[in-house]
Write a protein that holds these residues in place. Structure first.
Motif, PDB file in Angstrom:
ATOM      1  N   LEU A   1      97.876  13.263  17.524  1.00  0.00           N
ATOM      2  CA  LEU A   1      98.714  13.529  18.709  1.00  0.00           C
ATOM      3  C   LEU A   1      98.216  12.574  19.719  1.00  0.00           C
ATOM      4  CD1 LEU A   1     100.569  15.386  20.127  1.00  0.00           C
ATOM      5  CD2 LEU A   1      98.572  16.774  20.763  1.00  0.00           C
ATOM      6  N   SER A   2      99.167  11.864  20.047  1.00  0.00           N
ATOM      7  CA  SER A   2      98.933  10.657  21.187  1.00  0.00           C
ATOM      8  C   SER A   2      98.421  11.233  22.505  1.00  0.00           C
ATOM      9  CB  SER A   2     100.057   9.814  21.486  1.00  0.00           C
ATOM     10  OG  SER A   2     101.236  10.558  22.170  1.00  0.00           O
ATOM     11  N   LYS A   3      97.685  10.503  23.134  1.00  0.00           N
ATOM     12  CA  LYS A   3      97.169  10.690  24.519  1.00  0.00           C
ATOM     13  C   LYS A   3      98.146  11.456  25.493  1.00  0.00           C
ATOM     14  CE  LYS A   3      94.290   9.610  28.414  1.00  0.00           C
ATOM     15  NZ  LYS A   3      93.475   8.352  28.917  1.00  0.00           N
ATOM     16  N   GLU A   4      99.396  10.520  25.482  1.00  0.00           N
ATOM     17  CA  GLU A   4     100.603  10.917  26.296  1.00  0.00           C
ATOM     18  C   GLU A   4     100.992  12.377  26.062  1.00  0.00           C
ATOM     19  OE1 GLU A   4     100.573   8.059  24.711  1.00  0.00           O
ATOM     20  OE2 GLU A   4      99.590   7.017  26.335  1.00  0.00           O
ATOM     21  N   ASN A   5     101.159  12.691  24.756  1.00  0.00           N
ATOM     22  CA  ASN A   5     101.669  13.929  24.279  1.00  0.00           C
ATOM     23  C   ASN A   5     100.470  15.146  24.305  1.00  0.00           C
ATOM     24  OD1 ASN A   5     104.413  13.450  23.246  1.00  0.00           O
ATOM     25  ND2 ASN A   5     103.663  12.235  21.615  1.00  0.00           N
ATOM     26  N   TYR A   6      99.284  14.661  24.132  1.00  0.00           N
ATOM     27  CA  TYR A   6      98.500  15.732  24.507  1.00  0.00           C
ATOM     28  C   TYR A   6      98.429  16.421  26.015  1.00  0.00           C
ATOM     29  CZ  TYR A   6      93.711  17.900  24.610  1.00  0.00           C
ATOM     30  OH  TYR A   6      92.748  18.784  24.941  1.00  0.00           O
ATOM     31  N   GLU A   7      98.513  15.280  26.741  1.00  0.00           N
ATOM     32  CA  GLU A   7      98.499  15.264  28.256  1.00  0.00           C
ATOM     33  C   GLU A   7      99.623  16.457  28.563  1.00  0.00           C
ATOM     34  OE1 GLU A   7      98.227  11.521  30.005  1.00  0.00           O
ATOM     35  OE2 GLU A   7      95.936  11.539  29.774  1.00  0.00           O
ATOM     36  N   LYS A   8     101.070  15.969  28.101  1.00  0.00           N
ATOM     37  CA  LYS A   8     102.028  17.037  28.285  1.00  0.00           C
ATOM     38  C   LYS A   8     101.905  18.048  27.654  1.00  0.00           C
ATOM     39  CE  LYS A   8     105.652  13.109  27.667  1.00  0.00           C
ATOM     40  NZ  LYS A   8     106.399  12.387  26.750  1.00  0.00           N
ATOM     41  N   HIS A   9     101.140  18.341  26.529  1.00  0.00           N
ATOM     42  CA  HIS A   9     100.988  19.784  25.957  1.00  0.00           C
ATOM     43  C   HIS A   9      99.991  20.426  26.606  1.00  0.00           C
ATOM     44  CE1 HIS A   9      99.905  22.626  22.670  1.00  0.00           C
ATOM     45  NE2 HIS A   9      98.629  22.223  22.999  1.00  0.00           N
ATOM     46  N   LEU A  10      99.052  19.635  27.148  1.00  0.00           N
ATOM     47  CA  LEU A  10      98.254  20.416  28.211  1.00  0.00           C
ATOM     48  C   LEU A  10      99.053  20.980  29.474  1.00  0.00           C
ATOM     49  CD1 LEU A  10      94.976  18.633  28.121  1.00  0.00           C
ATOM     50  CD2 LEU A  10      95.199  20.671  27.263  1.00  0.00           C
TER      51      LEU A  10
ATOM     52  N   LEU B   1     107.617  17.148  11.067  1.00  0.00           N
ATOM     53  CA  LEU B   1     106.308  17.173  11.869  1.00  0.00           C
ATOM     54  C   LEU B   1     106.617  17.717  13.212  1.00  0.00           C
ATOM     55  CD1 LEU B   1     104.653  13.869  11.018  1.00  0.00           C
ATOM     56  CD2 LEU B   1     104.010  16.145  10.200  1.00  0.00           C
ATOM     57  N   PRO B   2     105.736  18.503  13.852  1.00  0.00           N
ATOM     58  CA  PRO B   2     105.995  18.998  15.315  1.00  0.00           C
ATOM     59  C   PRO B   2     106.269  17.770  16.198  1.00  0.00           C
ATOM     60  CG  PRO B   2     104.402  20.018  14.246  1.00  0.00           C
ATOM     61  CD  PRO B   2     104.432  18.975  13.575  1.00  0.00           C
ATOM     62  N   SER B   3     107.061  17.929  17.420  1.00  0.00           N
ATOM     63  CA  SER B   3     107.215  16.873  18.309  1.00  0.00           C
ATOM     64  C   SER B   3     105.993  16.353  18.781  1.00  0.00           C
ATOM     65  CB  SER B   3     108.177  17.217  19.420  1.00  0.00           C
ATOM     66  OG  SER B   3     108.291  16.685  20.407  1.00  0.00           O
ATOM     67  N   GLY B   4     105.860  15.041  18.840  1.00  0.00           N
ATOM     68  CA  GLY B   4     104.552  14.404  19.356  1.00  0.00           C
ATOM     69  C   GLY B   4     103.516  14.117  18.264  1.00  0.00           C
ATOM     70  N   PHE B   5     103.506  14.520  17.221  1.00  0.00           N
ATOM     71  CA  PHE B   5     102.601  14.629  16.098  1.00  0.00           C
ATOM     72  C   PHE B   5     103.181  13.413  15.120  1.00  0.00           C
ATOM     73  CE2 PHE B   5     101.650  18.598  17.865  1.00  0.00           C
ATOM     74  CZ  PHE B   5     100.062  18.585  17.706  1.00  0.00           C
TER      75      PHE B   5
END
Length: 142
Positions: A127-136, A9-13
């Motif tokens: 995708l967790s909220k923290e990882n989503y914010e990092k992604h953005l 799985l991709p990182s954070g997912f």
């Protein structure tokens, strides 16, 4: 096979838990099917289209027919009657939710979980909220 999928799985997912999947499928309510109103009908799901050839014949293609379907109240499509989706069970094993278009309607109830690894399935990732914010943040830096 599932261990390989989980490892790749991709990182954070990650895979959703059974509880997370059911909450989103039910849109926070108590419904039987993950549709815009909790019921199944010809305009609600792939499975109903599959069992009603007349509806498919009225459309030029399956793509055209699918465009007429509505999402559930969470804004997601095909959680009931598309393909089974893999979830992580509380006991650490994998389960399959949502039913499939080729099976009887009762197999598409949100509450039903299967454990047969030989069924066709698809993956819906979380995708967790923290990882989503990092992604953005990373997207803004590009």
């Amino acid at each position: 096979m599932l261990q390989k999928i989980r490892k790749d799985l991709p990182s954070g997912f990650r895979l959703p838990t059974e509880d997370e999947w059911e909450f989103v499928a039910k849109s926070g309510g108590n419904i039987d099917f993950s549709t815009n109103d909790g019921t199944m009908g010809n305009d609600k799901s792939i499975i109903c289209m599959n069992h009603n050839d007349k509806l498919l014949k009225q459309n030029k293609s399956l793509d055209e027919a699918l465009k007429k379907l509505s999402p559930n109240k969470s804004g997601l499509y095909f959680m009931s009657g598309g393909l089974y989706e893999i979830v992580l069970m509380s006991n650490g094993q994998y389960g399959y939710k949502g039913g499939a278009f080729y099976e009887p309607l009762h197999h598409c109830r949100v509450s039903l979980t299967k454990d047969d690894e030989k069924i066709p399935y698809c993956i819906r990732l979380v995708l967790s909220k923290e990882n989503y914010e990092k992604h953005l943040a990373n997207q803004k830096n590009i």
